[in-house]
Design an enzyme around this catalytic site. Structure first.
Site, short mmCIF file in Angstrom:
data_model
loop_
_atom_site.label_atom_id
_atom_site.label_comp_id
_atom_site.label_asym_id
_atom_site.label_seq_id
_atom_site.Cartn_x
_atom_site.Cartn_y
_atom_site.Cartn_z
N PHE A 149 0.91 -1.22 0.09
CA PHE A 149 -0.02 -0.19 -0.13
C PHE A 149 0.79 1.19 -0.04
O PHE A 149 0.42 2.18 -0.41
CB PHE A 149 -0.90 -0.20 1.15
N LYS A 173 -0.96 -6.90 -9.30
CA LYS A 173 -1.70 -7.00 -8.34
C LYS A 173 -1.51 -5.86 -7.28
O LYS A 173 -0.56 -6.00 -6.57
CB LYS A 173 -1.78 -8.39 -7.75
N GLU A 176 -4.91 -3.47 -2.04
CA GLU A 176 -6.47 -3.31 -2.16
C GLU A 176 -6.86 -2.30 -1.36
O GLU A 176 -8.00 -1.60 -1.46
CB GLU A 176 -7.23 -4.68 -1.49
N SER A 226 5.20 -6.86 3.50
CA SER A 226 5.97 -7.13 4.71
C SER A 226 6.75 -8.41 4.89
O SER A 226 6.28 -9.30 3.81
CB SER A 226 4.89 -7.44 5.87
N CYS A 281 9.47 2.05 3.59
CA CYS A 281 10.69 0.85 4.06
C CYS A 281 11.79 1.34 4.25
O CYS A 281 12.66 0.80 4.70
CB CYS A 281 10.54 -0.09 2.99
N GLU A 381 9.09 -3.96 13.49
CA GLU A 381 8.68 -2.90 12.30
C GLU A 381 7.43 -2.25 12.57
O GLU A 381 6.36 -2.95 12.45
CB GLU A 381 8.78 -3.37 10.88
#
Ligand code: NAD
Length: 496
Positions: A149, A173, A176, A226, A281, A381
């Site tokens: 995301f 992909k 969402e 992740s 990240c 994290e």
């Protein structure tokens, strides 16, 4: 309410699954649309479109492919603000940050425009008498890209420009949580003249990911997300015989030596810790203050962090909301845990209010001092606007902490000692290293990727690794007989 569809064969596709999920504007908490969720049948329809388009696209000349890439680059450059606005509306990052993300993606498109040069092989004349050898790189076929995301425009662009330029076809992909950017990019490719089926989008969740990982026609998977999901994608994809690069999570440390310029270091820590609300990240989440500088550095960081305004782009704020309410609550939960574990809360973002937008997923910048490596705020994290300061006595103690960390995405050292910096970049077990640079994201012509649990697979993203990932090498040994030659030679090839 808008339904965000899939895209395949050059047009939108609603799918047949009947499933969808809400998409929310994180700055208002308002549901702004619904995204279709593909089932296995929808994924196979998209993969079939990519497989059908592959032979003709593979055989399209490099000149033909690059013309389309250049057109895509021009369209994207002209309309990048439109894409940035979509990113802000679904992700929440402020406008300048969203535009920065699009620009970094654009750089990979520009790099991919040089594909004729990047695909050049070697040629050896007369390796044996009248025998020549040459190497070529060929595309793989349909490839899948699965993205997170936090960079809905840039992360897909780490991969698809090179994949397409090299002659592959793509099924993307996206996350969402912020799916609209992918459709916008698909329309732009269409406008740029990319043949139908070369770039496809399936919206969805784990169901779609699993279908891509199990689809026999998909030859390679580029994943970013992740660490637990990255590991899973790598294991399932490779077990199914695919080439996989799976980039995972991070816990990035910034080591500040006593000789560093502390104003520069404090500016850097704040920018890298709170930009994009820490949902990067490559965000710095731990500052290691070496020796006697701790108090001064913490006060400089806290002073700067306190000036950050939290809000949306309309208000011209510095920092936006977190992506969902659940994620905001999860990050706030870490602050509670850190406090009860004994960390000092120097700046507390939990009380932040944004006028007129009570339902946004807000959390202000937070600075925790005297964090201990045993605390969950250190080990996990967090992926939010939380900067932890750990006091260490020496360079060696700081380096040992970084190298013991299970992640190895990015790190930075702040110092005025060139010898110390040189030693650090040599000794540190991390994939991307900054020297007085807090977020050392490599340019498109270098490769992006971490070590250890931050990347599963061998290939980093873009740069020469990206070209290698999306192609297979072939070596051809050729003998063209001299017109004067005659006779048979059935023996094993020898060097003569
Ligand atoms: P995520 O792992 O939840 O999701 C990533 C993708 O995997 C999404 O497309 C999602 O739909 C899919 N997915 C989620 N759960 C799945 C499951 N159980 N099985 C199969 N597919 C699944 O990650 P996120 O929350 O979207 O993104 C944030 C994470 O991504 C952070 O950990 C961050 O560090 C990481 N990230 C890493 C890099 C990098 O370069 N290393 C870059 C950006 C983000």
């Amino acid at each position: 309410m808008d339904t965000i569809a899939h895209w395949l064969d050059g047009k939108p596709f609603d799918g047949t699954s009947g499933h969808s999920a809400p998409v929310t504007n994180p700055a208002t908490g308002v549901v702004t649309g619904r995204v279709a969720l593909a089932d296995a049948a929808d994924v196979e329809t998209a993969v079939a479109a990519a497989a059908d388009a592959f032979p003709a696209w593979r055989d399209t000349s490099l000149a033909g492919r690059t013309q389309i890439l250049f057109r895509f680059r021009e369209l994207l450059n002209d309309r990048k603000e439109e894409l940035a606005a979509l990113v802000t509306a679904e992700h929440g990052k402020v406008a300048s940050d969203a535009l920065g993300e699009v620009t970094r993606g654009l750089e990979v498109v520009e790099f991919a425009c040089g594909i004729p040069h990047l695909l050049k092989g070697g040629y050896t004349e007369n390796a044996s008498t009248r025998v020549d050898i040459f190497s070529i790189r060929q595309p793989l076929g349909p490839v899948a890209i699965i993205s997170p995301f936090n960079f809905p425009a840039m992360v897909p662009m780490w991969f698809f420009p090179l994949a397409i330029a090299a002659g592959n076809t793509v099924v993307l992909k996206p996350s969402e949580k912020d799916p609209s950017s992918s459709l916008w990019l698909a329309r732009l490719w269409h406008e740029a003249g990319l043949p139908a089926g070369v770039f496809n989008v399936v919206q969805g969740d784990k169901v779609a990911v699993d279908a891509l990982l199990d689809s026999a026609a998909i030859k390679a998977v580029s994943f970013v997300g992740s660490t637990p999901v990255a590991r899973y994608v790598y294991e399932r994809g490779t077990a199914n015989g695919k080439r996989v690069q799976a980039l995972g999570g991070a816990k990035n440390h910034m080591l500040v030596l006593p000789d560093a310029d502390l104003d520069l270091a404090a500016d850097a820590a704040v920018n890298a810790g709170f930009g994009s609300a820490g949902e990067r990240c490559m965000a710095i989440s731990v500052v290691l203050a070496v020796g006697p500088i701790g108090d001064e550095l913490v006060s400089k960081i806290a002073e700067r962090a306190a000036t950050i305004t939290t809000g949306d782009s309309v208000r011209g704020a510095d920092m936006g909301p977190l992506v969902t309410r659940e994620h905001r609550d999860r990050v706030a939960g870490y602050l509670e845990a850190g406090e009860s574990d004994g960390a000092t809360v120097v700046l507390d973002g939990r009380g932040v209010r944004v006028d007129g937008s009570d339902d946004g997923f807000w959390l202000g910048p937070t600075v925790l001092d005297h964090v201990d490596p045993g605390m969950s705020v250190y080990t996990d994290e967090i992926f939010g606007p939380v900067l932890s300061v750990v006091r260490v006595d020496s360079y060696d103690e700081g380096l040992a902490l970084i190298n013991a960390n299970p992640y190895g995405n990015g790190t930075a050292i702040f110092t005025n000692d060139g010898g110390a910096a040189r030693r650090f970049h040599h000794e540190v077990e991390v994939g991307m290293v900054g020297i007085n640079v807090p977020i050392p994201v490599p340019m498109a012509y270098y490769s992006f990727g971490g070590w250890k649990n931050s990347l599963f697979g061998d290939a980093h993203a873009h740069g020469t690794d990206g070209v290698a990932f999306f192609t297979r090498g072939k070596a051809v040994t050729a003998r063209w007989l001299d017109p004067s030659h005659g006779g048979l030679e059935l023996g094993f090839p020898r060097n003569t």
